[in-house]
Design a protein around this motif. Structure first.
Motif, PDB file in Angstrom:
ATOM      1  N   ASP A 124       0.845  -1.191   0.000  1.00 41.11           N
ATOM      2  CA  ASP A 124       0.000   0.000   0.000  1.00 41.11           C
ATOM      3  C   ASP A 124       0.881   1.241   0.000  1.00 41.11           C
ATOM      4  N   PHE A 125       0.425   2.252  -0.729  1.00 34.57           N
ATOM      5  CA  PHE A 125       1.130   3.521  -0.769  1.00 34.57           C
ATOM      6  C   PHE A 125       0.304   4.598  -0.091  1.00 34.57           C
ATOM      7  N   SER A 126       0.968   5.511   0.595  1.00 35.40           N
ATOM      8  CA  SER A 126       0.322   6.691   1.156  1.00 35.40           C
ATOM      9  C   SER A 126       0.789   7.909   0.380  1.00 35.40           C
ATOM     10  N   THR A 127      -0.092   8.853   0.210  1.00 38.83           N
ATOM     11  CA  THR A 127       0.240  10.066  -0.531  1.00 38.83           C
ATOM     12  C   THR A 127      -0.559  11.235   0.007  1.00 38.83           C
ATOM     13  N   ASP A 128      -0.035  12.462  -0.204  1.00 39.25           N
ATOM     14  CA  ASP A 128      -0.788  13.643   0.216  1.00 39.25           C
ATOM     15  C   ASP A 128      -1.764  14.109  -0.859  1.00 39.25           C
ATOM     16  N   ALA A 129      -1.912  13.323  -1.918  1.00 43.34           N
ATOM     17  CA  ALA A 129      -2.956  13.588  -2.904  1.00 43.34           C
ATOM     18  C   ALA A 129      -4.257  12.948  -2.446  1.00 43.34           C
ATOM     19  N   THR A 130      -5.374  13.613  -2.689  1.00 49.08           N
ATOM     20  CA  THR A 130      -6.659  13.022  -2.358  1.00 49.08           C
ATOM     21  C   THR A 130      -7.049  12.035  -3.471  1.00 49.08           C
ATOM     22  N   PRO A 131      -7.968  11.119  -3.189  1.00 51.85           N
ATOM     23  CA  PRO A 131      -8.409  10.193  -4.247  1.00 51.85           C
ATOM     24  C   PRO A 131      -8.932  10.934  -5.473  1.00 51.85           C
ATOM     25  N   GLU A 132      -9.639  12.027  -5.244  1.00 50.26           N
ATOM     26  CA  GLU A 132     -10.194  12.797  -6.371  1.00 50.26           C
ATOM     27  C   GLU A 132      -9.083  13.432  -7.205  1.00 50.26           C
ATOM     28  N   GLU A 133      -8.040  13.928  -6.540  1.00 47.22           N
ATOM     29  CA  GLU A 133      -6.909  14.502  -7.270  1.00 47.22           C
ATOM     30  C   GLU A 133      -6.187  13.434  -8.080  1.00 47.22           C
ATOM     31  N   MET A 134      -6.037  12.256  -7.511  1.00 47.72           N
ATOM     32  CA  MET A 134      -5.375  11.176  -8.242  1.00 47.72           C
ATOM     33  C   MET A 134      -6.180  10.773  -9.464  1.00 47.72           C
ATOM     34  N   LYS A 135      -7.480  10.686  -9.310  1.00 48.31           N
ATOM     35  CA  LYS A 135      -8.339  10.297 -10.437  1.00 48.31           C
ATOM     36  C   LYS A 135      -8.284  11.338 -11.549  1.00 48.31           C
ATOM     37  N   GLU A 136      -8.203  12.611 -11.152  1.00 47.29           N
ATOM     38  CA  GLU A 136      -8.193  13.688 -12.142  1.00 47.29           C
ATOM     39  C   GLU A 136      -6.833  13.834 -12.824  1.00 47.29           C
ATOM     40  N   LYS A 137      -5.752  13.696 -12.086  1.00 46.78           N
ATOM     41  CA  LYS A 137      -4.433  14.083 -12.604  1.00 46.78           C
ATOM     42  C   LYS A 137      -3.579  12.927 -13.115  1.00 46.78           C
ATOM     43  N   LEU A 138      -3.856  11.712 -12.677  1.00 40.85           N
ATOM     44  CA  LEU A 138      -3.092  10.570 -13.194  1.00 40.85           C
ATOM     45  C   LEU A 138      -3.709  10.124 -14.517  1.00 40.85           C
ATOM     46  N   THR A 139      -3.516  10.927 -15.537  1.00 41.71           N
ATOM     47  CA  THR A 139      -4.214  10.717 -16.811  1.00 41.71           C
ATOM     48  C   THR A 139      -3.693   9.501 -17.572  1.00 41.71           C
ATOM     49  N   GLY A 140      -2.517   9.022 -17.209  1.00 40.72           N
ATOM     50  CA  GLY A 140      -1.967   7.870 -17.904  1.00 40.72           C
ATOM     51  C   GLY A 140      -2.485   6.544 -17.387  1.00 40.72           C
ATOM     52  N   TYR A 141      -3.388   6.597 -16.401  1.00 40.55           N
ATOM     53  CA  TYR A 141      -3.891   5.372 -15.777  1.00 40.55           C
ATOM     54  C   TYR A 141      -5.413   5.416 -15.657  1.00 40.55           C
ATOM     55  N   GLU A 142      -6.000   4.231 -15.655  1.00 40.84           N
ATOM     56  CA  GLU A 142      -7.408   4.134 -15.271  1.00 40.84           C
ATOM     57  C   GLU A 142      -7.449   4.110 -13.743  1.00 40.84           C
ATOM     58  N   VAL A 143      -7.982   5.159 -13.147  1.00 41.70           N
ATOM     59  CA  VAL A 143      -8.013   5.284 -11.692  1.00 41.70           C
ATOM     60  C   VAL A 143      -9.456   5.209 -11.219  1.00 41.70           C
ATOM     61  N   THR A 144      -9.714   4.317 -10.288  1.00 39.97           N
ATOM     62  CA  THR A 144     -11.032   4.220  -9.681  1.00 39.97           C
ATOM     63  C   THR A 144     -10.933   4.532  -8.203  1.00 39.97           C
ATOM     64  N   ILE A 145     -12.028   4.980  -7.634  1.00 40.28           N
ATOM     65  CA  ILE A 145     -12.089   5.291  -6.208  1.00 40.28           C
ATOM     66  C   ILE A 145     -13.050   4.308  -5.546  1.00 40.28           C
ATOM     67  N   SER A 146     -12.617   3.731  -4.448  1.00 41.94           N
ATOM     68  CA  SER A 146     -13.469   2.789  -3.734  1.00 41.94           C
ATOM     69  C   SER A 146     -13.438   3.095  -2.249  1.00 41.94           C
ATOM     70  N   MET A 147     -14.447   2.581  -1.552  1.00 39.48           N
ATOM     71  CA  MET A 147     -14.555   2.787  -0.113  1.00 39.48           C
ATOM     72  C   MET A 147     -14.136   1.519   0.615  1.00 39.48           C
ATOM     73  N   THR A 148     -13.396   1.680   1.704  1.00 36.26           N
ATOM     74  CA  THR A 148     -13.050   0.588   2.592  1.00 36.26           C
ATOM     75  C   THR A 148     -13.443   0.999   4.001  1.00 36.26           C
ATOM     76  N   ASN A 149     -13.216   0.108   4.958  1.00 36.16           N
ATOM     77  CA  ASN A 149     -13.506   0.465   6.347  1.00 36.16           C
ATOM     78  C   ASN A 149     -12.683   1.662   6.804  1.00 36.16           C
ATOM     79  N   GLY A 150     -11.534   1.878   6.146  1.00 31.46           N
ATOM     80  CA  GLY A 150     -10.664   2.980   6.533  1.00 31.46           C
ATOM     81  C   GLY A 150     -10.896   4.251   5.746  1.00 31.46           C
ATOM     82  N   GLY A 151     -11.883   4.257   4.837  1.00 35.06           N
ATOM     83  CA  GLY A 151     -12.157   5.448   4.049  1.00 35.06           C
ATOM     84  C   GLY A 151     -11.909   5.217   2.570  1.00 35.06           C
ATOM     85  N   SER A 152     -11.836   6.311   1.788  1.00 36.71           N
ATOM     86  CA  SER A 152     -11.671   6.224   0.336  1.00 36.71           C
ATOM     87  C   SER A 152     -10.226   5.942  -0.032  1.00 36.71           C
TER      88      SER A 152
END
Length: 440
Positions: free
Chosen positions: A120-148
């Protein structure tokens, strides 16, 4: 985070015990958890790193935290082994100006010299920022017990888990050993805040992807080196907030053969009731069974017995667990099957509950119908069924019943050659035969 939540009824978590350098599953006889502290001059824990750990630890104990950074010049970054496509995602985030870290279990296992299974990786980017800015990848956002969390998907079907750095839980506001400037929010840009969302010190060590340094706030490196299990903050507070951490404390101690420190041991005994009050039945199964099948059945049973989890969760063993007539042959049987095969949950539970089933079957004809009825009665009358409230149990239940059927068939009246050949058609014949051997 790539585990499948396999809900399984009242099983005890049995997982592999690992030494500091290799997989090991030696039994612990009278007092599990009594390890000898060693400070090896090899692997990760060199004398220079040990000196930094020892200098930092008094601050951790007095304040509850104290930043320790192990520079890349003091260890081999090659201990962090993972696929290049994960590195590519982290590099892309760095290029966008975000920080990236490897967190938790992957760092722990790399330091111990074992294979990394959960990356697992931690980052100071929010899931929404990753989905918007990582244009070279298919990025999905999912919910877990620990959050998005965000997942960057790769052509080979794998994905990279990207977890936002989290803020401190509001429930910790004003609690001892929490920094006065802690950020209480869903997300944070500070790694120390994220460390307070972890349960054990050994699971709260980070690897900075950009600088190749290791970061530790709570003495996790000290505890990995000295084979100690402690919670990140006061165990009584943690268990009242996160009851699953209590089960994980004992589970990880059993996995590695570590000691649980005295204060945490007392907290386990004082807070066991939170497990019943705050964890739903299906999640009980997940937390107790997670990792089951990797080995060390005997040792895990000993830890779970010592710390009260057998009495609390394995209610069908009441009147058996703790007695010499039950435990000596049962532990020997567990040790035997561990020497022969990688232990599955159904086989482990078949071994543990066989003495109870034999007593319940008595002189009854050993048909599948009677075996099933005896097990159903045990589940119901012991309270295990009510405690776990399970609906996803059919596969394991079927396996256990068949293993017992094979056992009773092989240990009853002599089978004709034709009957034996028919019995061998049972999918679980090999496990049933192994159960016979284990209890001989």
């Amino acid at each position: 985070m790539k585990q499948t939540l396999k809900l399984w009824m009242f099983a005890i978590l049995i997982i592999c015990g690992l030494s500091l350098t290799n997989v090991s599953c030696s039994s612990i006889e009278d007092d599990p958890g009594q390890s000898n502290i060693v400070r090896p001059e090899n692997g990760f824990f060199t004398s220079d790193i040990n000196a930094l750990i020892d200098a930092n630890y008094p601050e951790v104990i007095s304040k509850g935290y104290g930043e320790l950074i192990i520079p890349t010049t003091m260890f081999d970054p090659g201990i962090m082994k993972y696929a290049d496509y994960h590195k590519d995602v982290m590099t892309a985030l760095n290029t966008l100006g975000y920080k990236t870290y490897i967190n938790g279990g992957a760092v722990r296992d790399a330091i111990l010299g074992t294979d990394i299974h959960d990356l697992d990786f931690s980052t100071d980017a929010t899931p929404e920022e990753m989905k918007e800015k990582l244009t070279g990848y298919e990025v999905t956002i999912s919910m877990t017990n620990g959050g998005s969390i965000a997942k960057a998907h790769h052509p080979n079907g794998d994905w990279t888990d990207m977890v936002p750095i989290k803020g401190v839980y509001e429930s910790l506001r004003g609690k001892p050993f929490v920094p006065a400037d802690a950020v209480y929010s869903t997300y944070s840009t500070r790694l120390i805040d994220d460390s307070y969302t972890r349960d054990l010190t050994i699971n709260s060590v980070y690897y900075d992807f950009q600088t190749n340094t290791i970061i530790d706030y709570h003495g996790g490196l000290h505890d990995l080196r000295d084979k100690i299990i402690r919670t990140v903050y006061d165990a009584n507070t943690m268990y009242s907030i996160n009851a699953s951490a209590l089960i994980r404390t004992v589970r990880f101690a059993a996995r590695y053969g570590f000691d649980i420190d005295a204060a945490t041991t007392t907290a386990i005994k004082d807070n066991m009731h939170y497990c019943k009050e705050n964890i739903t039945g299906p999640m009980n199964n997940y937390y107790i069974n997670k990792g089951f099948g990797d080995g060390c059945v005997r040792r895990t049973y000993q830890y779970y017995s010592k710390y009260g989890i057998v009495d609390y969760f394995m209610l069908g063993l009441k009147g058996y667990a703790g007695t010499a007539d039950y435990e000596e042959p049962m532990l020997n049987a567990l040790e035997y099957i561990e020497s022969k095969t990688k232990v599955s949950n159904d086989l482990a539970m078949s071994v543990m509950y066989l003495p109870v089933m034999k007593a319940r079957m008595g002189d009854k004809e050993k048909t599948m119908e009677n075996i099933t009825a005896a097990w159903d009665e045990l589940e119901t009358t012991s309270g295990q069924k009510a405690l776990y409230e399970i609906n996803d149990y059919s596969a394991e239940r079927t396996a256990m019943l068949n293993i017992w059927y094979v056992y009773f068939s092989l240990t009853g009246n002599s089978l004709s050659p034709a009957a034996l050949e028919k019995l061998k058609e049972n999918t679980y014949y090999a496990k049933g035969e192994l159960l016979v051997e284990a209890y001989q």
